[in-house]
Design a protein around this motif. Structure first.
Motif, PDB file in Angstrom:
ATOM      1  N   GLU A  84       0.915  -1.168   0.204  1.00 37.42           N
ATOM      2  CA  GLU A  84      -0.127   0.022  -0.139  1.00 37.42           C
ATOM      3  C   GLU A  84       0.840   1.204   0.078  1.00 37.42           C
ATOM      4  OE1 GLU A  84      -3.102   0.225  -0.582  1.00 37.42           O
ATOM      5  OE2 GLU A  84      -3.501  -1.843  -0.583  1.00 37.42           O
ATOM      6  N   ARG A  85       1.938   1.162   0.783  1.00 40.85           N
ATOM      7  CA  ARG A  85       2.743   2.489   0.964  1.00 40.85           C
ATOM      8  C   ARG A  85       3.268   2.331  -0.517  1.00 40.85           C
ATOM      9  NH1 ARG A  85       8.093   4.042   1.153  1.00 40.85           N
ATOM     10  NH2 ARG A  85       9.054   1.736   1.020  1.00 40.85           N
ATOM     11  N   LEU A  86       3.918   1.738  -1.168  1.00 36.58           N
ATOM     12  CA  LEU A  86       4.670   1.610  -2.517  1.00 36.58           C
ATOM     13  C   LEU A  86       3.385   2.080  -3.704  1.00 36.58           C
ATOM     14  CD1 LEU A  86       7.023  -1.334  -2.385  1.00 36.58           C
ATOM     15  CD2 LEU A  86       7.838   1.393  -2.032  1.00 36.58           C
ATOM     16  N   ARG A  87       2.643   1.264  -3.440  1.00 36.34           N
ATOM     17  CA  ARG A  87       1.456   1.879  -4.568  1.00 36.34           C
ATOM     18  C   ARG A  87       1.048   3.399  -4.379  1.00 36.34           C
ATOM     19  NH1 ARG A  87      -3.775  -0.818  -4.669  1.00 36.34           N
ATOM     20  NH2 ARG A  87      -4.200   0.574  -6.348  1.00 36.34           N
ATOM     21  N   GLY A  88       0.975   3.836  -3.097  1.00 38.39           N
ATOM     22  CA  GLY A  88       0.786   5.339  -2.858  1.00 38.39           C
ATOM     23  C   GLY A  88       1.701   6.301  -3.654  1.00 38.39           C
ATOM     24  N   LEU A  89       3.161   5.617  -3.732  1.00 38.62           N
ATOM     25  CA  LEU A  89       4.171   6.289  -4.376  1.00 38.62           C
ATOM     26  C   LEU A  89       4.442   6.171  -5.792  1.00 38.62           C
ATOM     27  CD1 LEU A  89       6.760   5.710  -1.535  1.00 38.62           C
ATOM     28  CD2 LEU A  89       5.826   7.854  -2.020  1.00 38.62           C
ATOM     29  N   GLY A  90       3.280   5.442  -6.334  1.00 44.89           N
ATOM     30  CA  GLY A  90       3.110   5.164  -7.863  1.00 44.89           C
ATOM     31  C   GLY A  90       4.049   3.904  -8.428  1.00 44.89           C
ATOM     32  N   VAL A  91       4.342   3.200  -7.381  1.00 43.73           N
ATOM     33  CA  VAL A  91       4.963   1.905  -8.000  1.00 43.73           C
ATOM     34  C   VAL A  91       3.956   0.993  -8.337  1.00 43.73           C
ATOM     35  CG1 VAL A  91       6.309  -0.140  -7.098  1.00 43.73           C
ATOM     36  CG2 VAL A  91       6.655   2.146  -6.061  1.00 43.73           C
ATOM     37  N   VAL A  92       4.380   0.338  -9.882  1.00 46.35           N
ATOM     38  CA  VAL A  92       3.389  -0.547 -10.351  1.00 46.35           C
ATOM     39  C   VAL A  92       3.758  -2.028 -10.072  1.00 46.35           C
ATOM     40  CG1 VAL A  92       3.073  -1.501 -12.761  1.00 46.35           C
ATOM     41  CG2 VAL A  92       3.590   1.028 -12.389  1.00 46.35           C
ATOM     42  N   PHE A  93       2.874  -2.596  -9.670  1.00 44.87           N
ATOM     43  CA  PHE A  93       3.004  -4.159  -9.303  1.00 44.87           C
ATOM     44  C   PHE A  93       2.362  -5.087 -10.313  1.00 44.87           C
ATOM     45  CE2 PHE A  93       3.766  -2.124  -5.382  1.00 44.87           C
ATOM     46  CZ  PHE A  93       4.418  -2.930  -4.730  1.00 44.87           C
ATOM     47  N   PRO A  94       3.248  -5.756 -11.081  1.00 47.68           N
ATOM     48  CA  PRO A  94       2.641  -6.706 -11.936  1.00 47.68           C
ATOM     49  C   PRO A  94       1.860  -7.807 -11.295  1.00 47.68           C
ATOM     50  CG  PRO A  94       4.659  -6.112 -12.690  1.00 47.68           C
ATOM     51  CD  PRO A  94       4.367  -5.481 -11.538  1.00 47.68           C
ATOM     52  N   GLN A  95       2.319  -8.133  -9.897  1.00 45.56           N
ATOM     53  CA  GLN A  95       1.583  -9.088  -9.280  1.00 45.56           C
ATOM     54  C   GLN A  95       1.368  -8.662  -7.944  1.00 45.56           C
ATOM     55  OE1 GLN A  95       3.896 -12.925  -8.189  1.00 45.56           O
ATOM     56  NE2 GLN A  95       2.800 -12.499  -6.177  1.00 45.56           N
ATOM     57  N   GLU A  96       0.208  -8.313  -7.508  1.00 39.85           N
ATOM     58  CA  GLU A  96      -0.365  -8.032  -6.287  1.00 39.85           C
ATOM     59  C   GLU A  96       0.123  -9.168  -5.348  1.00 39.85           C
ATOM     60  OE1 GLU A  96      -4.371  -6.871  -6.801  1.00 39.85           O
ATOM     61  OE2 GLU A  96      -3.854  -5.293  -8.169  1.00 39.85           O
TER      62      GLU A  96
END
Length: 123
Positions: A84-96
């Motif tokens: 959640e922290r990294l997604r908030g920084l705009g990091v893309v996750f090909p695998q959640e």
């Protein structure tokens, strides 16, 4: 020390420090090339941000990426919170975050040519 091939050392340094939270351990200008290592706070292992512009490095990183394989795995204490922290920084996750037997994993794009896996033991 271990290394990871990167497309751009400056962008890699910014991503691994500003986004992932690693600290700079070594930064030396070798006259046109950089020698940069980073590490997780409190950990002895260093990660060399290796220029990936050689034919072997390009073939290796392209092969891993096409296969959907991470180039490195980092352990985290709370993967869902880090996700959640990294997604908030705009990091893309090909695998959640996904349970894989006794571990929870997620795969992110490090913006410099690599997939990186985060892993947390369950239980």
């Amino acid at each position: 020390m271990t290394s990871v091939y990167v497309d751009d050392e400056e962008r890699a340094h910014a991503f691994y420090t500003d986004v992932l939270g690693f600290e700079t351990r070594t930064r030396i200008d070798l006259g046109g090339a950089l020698f940069i290592t980073v590490g997780a706070p409190g950990q002895d292992v260093e990660l060399l941000l290796e220029p990936g512009d050689s034919p072997i490095a390009r073939q290796y990183t392209r092969g891993l990426r096409e296969a959907g394989l991470p180039c490195i795995v980092f352990g985290v204490d709370d993967l869902r919170a880090e996700y959640e922290r990294l997604r908030g920084l705009g990091v893309v996750f090909p695998q959640e975050p996904t349970e894989q037997g006794p571990i929870l994993t997620a795969v992110l794009d490090d913006t410099v040519g690599n997939l990186v896996q985060l892993a947390q033991p369950l239980g």
